[in-house]
Design a protein around this motif. Structure first.
Motif, PDB file in Angstrom:
ATOM      1  N   MET A   1       0.851  -1.184   0.000  1.00  0.00           N
ATOM      2  CA  MET A   1       0.000   0.000   0.000  1.00  0.00           C
ATOM      3  C   MET A   1       0.893   1.243   0.000  1.00  0.00           C
ATOM      4  O   MET A   1       1.792   1.384   0.823  1.00  0.00           O
ATOM      5  CB  MET A   1      -0.894  -0.002   1.246  1.00  0.00           C
ATOM      6  CG  MET A   1      -1.662   1.276   1.434  1.00  0.00           C
ATOM      7  SD  MET A   1      -2.796   1.292   2.856  1.00  0.00           S
ATOM      8  CE  MET A   1      -1.723   1.039   4.237  1.00  0.00           C
ATOM      9  N   THR A   2       0.641   2.146  -0.919  1.00  0.00           N
ATOM     10  CA  THR A   2       1.359   3.408  -0.975  1.00  0.00           C
ATOM     11  C   THR A   2       0.781   4.360   0.059  1.00  0.00           C
ATOM     12  O   THR A   2      -0.441   4.487   0.179  1.00  0.00           O
ATOM     13  CB  THR A   2       1.221   4.034  -2.378  1.00  0.00           C
ATOM     14  OG1 THR A   2       1.734   3.119  -3.340  1.00  0.00           O
ATOM     15  CG2 THR A   2       1.968   5.352  -2.459  1.00  0.00           C
ATOM     16  N   THR A   3       1.640   5.006   0.810  1.00  0.00           N
ATOM     17  CA  THR A   3       1.184   6.003   1.789  1.00  0.00           C
ATOM     18  C   THR A   3       2.007   7.275   1.643  1.00  0.00           C
ATOM     19  O   THR A   3       3.086   7.280   1.046  1.00  0.00           O
ATOM     20  CB  THR A   3       1.317   5.480   3.234  1.00  0.00           C
ATOM     21  OG1 THR A   3       2.694   5.191   3.507  1.00  0.00           O
ATOM     22  CG2 THR A   3       0.456   4.245   3.457  1.00  0.00           C
ATOM     23  N   ILE A  34       3.115  19.275  17.262  1.00  0.00           N
ATOM     24  CA  ILE A  34       3.268  18.621  15.965  1.00  0.00           C
ATOM     25  C   ILE A  34       2.053  17.730  15.738  1.00  0.00           C
ATOM     26  O   ILE A  34       1.636  16.997  16.628  1.00  0.00           O
ATOM     27  CB  ILE A  34       4.525  17.730  15.929  1.00  0.00           C
ATOM     28  CG1 ILE A  34       5.793  18.544  16.192  1.00  0.00           C
ATOM     29  CG2 ILE A  34       4.630  16.989  14.591  1.00  0.00           C
ATOM     30  CD1 ILE A  34       7.045  17.700  16.392  1.00  0.00           C
ATOM     31  N   GLY A  35       1.501  17.806  14.542  1.00  0.00           N
ATOM     32  CA  GLY A  35       0.450  16.894  14.121  1.00  0.00           C
ATOM     33  C   GLY A  35       0.831  16.294  12.776  1.00  0.00           C
ATOM     34  O   GLY A  35       1.414  16.986  11.933  1.00  0.00           O
ATOM     35  N   ALA A  36       0.543  15.024  12.577  1.00  0.00           N
ATOM     36  CA  ALA A  36       0.828  14.377  11.296  1.00  0.00           C
ATOM     37  C   ALA A  36      -0.175  13.257  11.056  1.00  0.00           C
ATOM     38  O   ALA A  36      -0.641  12.608  11.996  1.00  0.00           O
ATOM     39  CB  ALA A  36       2.256  13.827  11.276  1.00  0.00           C
ATOM     40  N   LEU A  37      -0.495  13.051   9.796  1.00  0.00           N
ATOM     41  CA  LEU A  37      -1.379  11.973   9.370  1.00  0.00           C
ATOM     42  C   LEU A  37      -0.689  11.171   8.281  1.00  0.00           C
ATOM     43  O   LEU A  37      -0.066  11.753   7.387  1.00  0.00           O
ATOM     44  CB  LEU A  37      -2.684  12.524   8.781  1.00  0.00           C
ATOM     45  CG  LEU A  37      -3.575  13.371   9.655  1.00  0.00           C
ATOM     46  CD1 LEU A  37      -4.742  13.927   8.831  1.00  0.00           C
ATOM     47  CD2 LEU A  37      -4.092  12.572  10.839  1.00  0.00           C
ATOM     48  N   TYR A  43      -6.406   8.529   0.076  1.00  0.00           N
ATOM     49  CA  TYR A  43      -6.350   9.694   0.967  1.00  0.00           C
ATOM     50  C   TYR A  43      -7.108   9.459   2.275  1.00  0.00           C
ATOM     51  O   TYR A  43      -7.516  10.394   2.946  1.00  0.00           O
ATOM     52  CB  TYR A  43      -6.863  10.962   0.292  1.00  0.00           C
ATOM     53  CG  TYR A  43      -6.098  11.393  -0.950  1.00  0.00           C
ATOM     54  CD1 TYR A  43      -5.102  10.623  -1.517  1.00  0.00           C
ATOM     55  CD2 TYR A  43      -6.383  12.601  -1.553  1.00  0.00           C
ATOM     56  CE1 TYR A  43      -4.414  11.035  -2.645  1.00  0.00           C
ATOM     57  CE2 TYR A  43      -5.699  13.022  -2.689  1.00  0.00           C
ATOM     58  CZ  TYR A  43      -4.722  12.225  -3.233  1.00  0.00           C
ATOM     59  OH  TYR A  43      -4.040  12.642  -4.354  1.00  0.00           O
ATOM     60  N   ALA A  44      -7.291   8.189   2.626  1.00  0.00           N
ATOM     61  CA  ALA A  44      -7.894   7.842   3.907  1.00  0.00           C
ATOM     62  C   ALA A  44      -6.797   7.798   4.974  1.00  0.00           C
ATOM     63  O   ALA A  44      -5.670   7.370   4.700  1.00  0.00           O
ATOM     64  CB  ALA A  44      -8.590   6.485   3.821  1.00  0.00           C
ATOM     65  N   VAL A  45      -7.132   8.235   6.175  1.00  0.00           N
ATOM     66  CA  VAL A  45      -6.170   8.253   7.278  1.00  0.00           C
ATOM     67  C   VAL A  45      -5.928   6.829   7.760  1.00  0.00           C
ATOM     68  O   VAL A  45      -6.864   6.107   8.088  1.00  0.00           O
ATOM     69  CB  VAL A  45      -6.682   9.128   8.440  1.00  0.00           C
ATOM     70  CG1 VAL A  45      -5.731   9.063   9.636  1.00  0.00           C
ATOM     71  CG2 VAL A  45      -6.885  10.570   7.984  1.00  0.00           C
TER      72      VAL A  45
END
Length: 197
Positions: A1-3, A34-37, A43-45
Motif C-alpha cells: 500500500m502506498t502512503t 506537531i500533528g501528522a497523518l 487519501y484515507a487516514v
C-alpha cells in the motif's frame, strides 16, 4: 500500500511576529505542537501522530500564542516532550515518505532540527530520509478560493463538513482540514502533481 504524510506545526509566536518574520530579538519559531497523518492512496487516514513539545529558548508561551492555539502552558509543562525526542519521532513517522504541508512548515522543522543539533542533542532519524513538499501553491491553483485561507480553514472555504473535533491552529486538526481538502479535490478530478507522492 502506498502512503504519504501530511504534517502541521504550531510554533512560538508573538503579536506582529508573522508580519515581521520573527526578526525581533529572541523570537524563534520553536515548535510547541506537531500533528501528522499518514494517508493511503485513497487519501484515507491510516495513522496519526501528535505531540506537544517544550520550547527551550522561550519556555513560557506568550498569551498571544495561547489565545491563537488554545494550547495552555500547564499542558505543555505537563505533557510536552523534549525537542530532540519529538523531532526524532516525527522524522521516524515520515521516513521514506512524501511529506506534504500547506506552507513551508518544513523550513520551521529544519530550524528546530538545527537548534537541537547545535545544543548537542542526538536525533534518531535523518531529515534526509523523507521528501518534504509544500502543497499550498498547487492547492491554491486548483481551488483559488483557498488562496487566503490558512490550513485550518480549508474545509470551511471549500464548504466541507467539519473534519472531526478540535479547532483551527491545532496541529492535528489542521492536518485533518488539509486531508479533507485533498480528498475533496481528488473527488472533483484534481490529482496531486507527479513527484508529490
Amino acid at each position: 500500500m502506498t502512503t504519504f504524510v501530511l504534517f502541521d506545526l504550531e510554533f512560538t509566536s508573538w503579536p506582529g511576529a508573522l508580519e515581521g518574520d520573527w526578526q525581533e530579538p529572541g523570537q524563534l519559531r520553536e515548535i510547541v505542537q506537531i500533528g501528522a497523518l499518514r494517508l493511503d492512496d485513497r487519501y484515507a487516514v491510516v495513522e496519526e501522530y501528535e505531540t506537544l513539545v517544550r520550547p527551550v529558548t522561550n519556555p513560557r508561551l506568550s498569551p498571544y500564542f495561547t489565545e491563537l492555539t488554545g494550547i495552555q502552558q500547564e499542558k505543555v509543562d505537563r505533557e510536552g516532550v523534549a525537542p530532540a525526542r519529538a523531532l526524532s519521532d516525527l522524522l521516524g513517522f515520515c521516513q521514506d515518505q512524501s511529506v506534504l504541508s500547506y506552507g513551508n512548515d518544513m523550513v520551521v522543522l529544519g530550524e528546530n532540527v538545527g537548534w537541537a543539533r547545535a545544543r548537542g542533542e542526538e536525533l534518531q532519524h535523518s531529515w534526509l530520509a523523507a521528501r518534504f513538499l509544500n502543497v499550498r501553491p498547487w492547492l491554491n491553483h486548483v481551488a483559488p478560493t483557498t488562496a487566503t485561507a490558512n490550513v485550518g480553514r480549508l474545509w470551511r472555504v471549500l464548504g466541507l463538513p467539519r473534519p472531526g473535533s478540535g479547532q483551527e491552529h491545532s496541529a492535528l486538526f489542521d492536518c485533518h482540514s488539509l486531508a479533507a481538502a485533498l480528498r475533496h479535490l481528488r473527488s472533483t478530478g484534481a490529482t496531486l502533481p507527479d513527484g508529490f507522492l
